[in-house]
Design an enzyme around this catalytic site. Structure first.
Site, PDB file in Angstrom:
ATOM      1  N   ASP A  22       0.819  -1.214   0.000  1.00  0.00           N
ATOM      2  CA  ASP A  22       0.000   0.000   0.000  1.00  0.00           C
ATOM      3  C   ASP A  22       0.853   1.265   0.000  1.00  0.00           C
ATOM      4  OD1 ASP A  22      -2.168  -1.647   0.113  1.00  0.00           O
ATOM      5  OD2 ASP A  22      -2.939  -0.913   2.023  1.00  0.00           O
ATOM      6  N   ASP A  23       0.242   2.347  -0.508  1.00  0.00           N
ATOM      7  CA  ASP A  23       0.759   3.729  -0.431  1.00  0.00           C
ATOM      8  C   ASP A  23       1.867   4.025  -1.436  1.00  0.00           C
ATOM      9  OD1 ASP A  23      -1.019   3.927   1.665  1.00  0.00           O
ATOM     10  OD2 ASP A  23       0.507   3.650   3.199  1.00  0.00           O
ATOM     11  N   HIS A  73      -5.571   2.823  -4.832  1.00  0.00           N
ATOM     12  CA  HIS A  73      -5.614   3.017  -3.375  1.00  0.00           C
ATOM     13  C   HIS A  73      -6.140   4.408  -3.032  1.00  0.00           C
ATOM     14  CE1 HIS A  73      -4.710   1.866   0.682  1.00  0.00           C
ATOM     15  NE2 HIS A  73      -3.684   2.679   0.861  1.00  0.00           N
ATOM     16  N   HIS A  77      -5.892   9.298   0.012  1.00  0.00           N
ATOM     17  CA  HIS A  77      -5.885   8.465   1.224  1.00  0.00           C
ATOM     18  C   HIS A  77      -6.804   9.005   2.326  1.00  0.00           C
ATOM     19  CE1 HIS A  77      -4.214   5.632   4.193  1.00  0.00           C
ATOM     20  NE2 HIS A  77      -3.633   5.023   3.173  1.00  0.00           N
ATOM     21  N   HIS A 168       3.298  -2.619   3.441  1.00  0.00           N
ATOM     22  CA  HIS A 168       3.454  -1.221   3.009  1.00  0.00           C
ATOM     23  C   HIS A 168       4.887  -1.008   2.540  1.00  0.00           C
ATOM     24  CE1 HIS A 168      -0.054  -1.116   5.637  1.00  0.00           C
ATOM     25  NE2 HIS A 168      -0.397   0.037   5.097  1.00  0.00           N
TER      26      HIS A 168
END
Length: 206
Positions: A22-23, A73, A77, A168
């Protein structure tokens, strides 16, 4: 429109596992994770944050060119249940456009920030053609830097045919996650697993 279902694993997938991040992207950490996967001939899915893609498009392009999947994603956020349905749709669509600019294709899967969903978001995701992806090893909490051994110990019980694993590779120091994946990737391969993208796991690969 029927709401999308949340997917943590795929039953009867055979000896396949999907490792996800993620991210993404991050200029320091993403290339190091890519090196691990390149070394072992494995694939992963990178859930890209639109604002990071806009800053580092060349790293997003590297992910794609090395045969990995870019998933959605969101753009910024947010906690998606705290914004309106129209804002949810805009978050997904604007991030999607950035992915299309890099890959030439619409992403198939979406991971909600913080794994937060509500009924509106699940409907929006379905309307936009997304599968909503969570994961099995949520107790690993790799984002919190709990220690490499903790990450591995809380991930290994989630390993089985069809697992989706969540890590992550951006948003801070990811050295523990990198160390854990450097152990886990060859370990899984030695156990006979093939590491594939989420789309391949779901049978969505075109």
């Amino acid at each position: 429109m029927k709401a999308a279902e949340i997917i943590n694993e795929v039953q009867s997938a055979g000896r396949l596992i999907a490792i996800t991040f993620d991210d993404v992207p991050d200029p320091e950490w993403t290339p190091q994770f890519l090196d691990v996967f390149k070394q072992h001939g494995a694939k992963a899915t990178f859930y890209t944050l639109g604002t990071n893609m806009a800053k580092y498009p060349e790293i997003a392009r590297q992910i794609h060119e090395e045969g990995h999947e870019l998933g959605n994603h969101s753009l910024t956020h947010p906690h998606m249940p705290e914004i309106s349905k129209d804002e949810q749709r805009a978050e997904l669509q604007q991030a999607e456009q950035l992915i299309v600019e890099v890959t030439g294709r619409k992403p198939n899967t979406f991971r909600p920030p913080y794994l937060d969903v509500n009924d509106d978001l699940l409907v929006v995701a379905a309307e936009l053609g997304y599968k909503v992806i969570h994961g099995l090893n949520l107790r690993a909490n790799d984002w919190a830097m709990p220690g490499t051994e903790h990450i591995l110990a809380e991930t290994r019980p989630s390993i089985r045919d069809g697992s989706i694993l969540l890590f992550h590779d951006a948003g801070g120091d990811r050295s523990q996650s990198l160390e854990a994946l450097s152990v886990l990737v060859p370990e899984l391969l030695e156990q006979g697993y093939r590491l594939v993208t989420v789309s391949e796991l779901l049978g969505l690969d075109r």
